[in-house]
Design a protein around this motif. Sequence first.
Motif: not given
Length: 105
Positions: A57-74
């Motif tokens: 869905q987002h491959v075209a937008e996943l470029t340098a500087g794109q902000p992401l809201n992430v929840t990460a574990t481990g």
Amino acid sequence: MKATGMLFMSRSTPQLGRDSKGEPQLLLRTVHRAGKNHTEAWTLFWRGQAAADFHAQHVAELTAGQPLNVTATGLRTHQVGHLVEIQGQIESCSLVPRAQTVCPA
């Protein structure tokens, strides 16, 4: 350990592949801006169909500087020489709108 916050895509291209069990696996290299002159490298893995769907869905937008809201574990630190990165698994991830550029009148 679990963390939630905003990270930014690095210049590296996201990599979608398969893990040893054949499940989709997305690799995102991101940057945490911890201060005005301080950044941290984060390498995050996301496994499962949700990762493949997000990538599609987002491959075209996943470029340098794109902000992401992430929840990460481990989360773990990994050091090679003087370079340190944080590694972890994505639990959830969404795009954050890029800041709008304001042009002077």
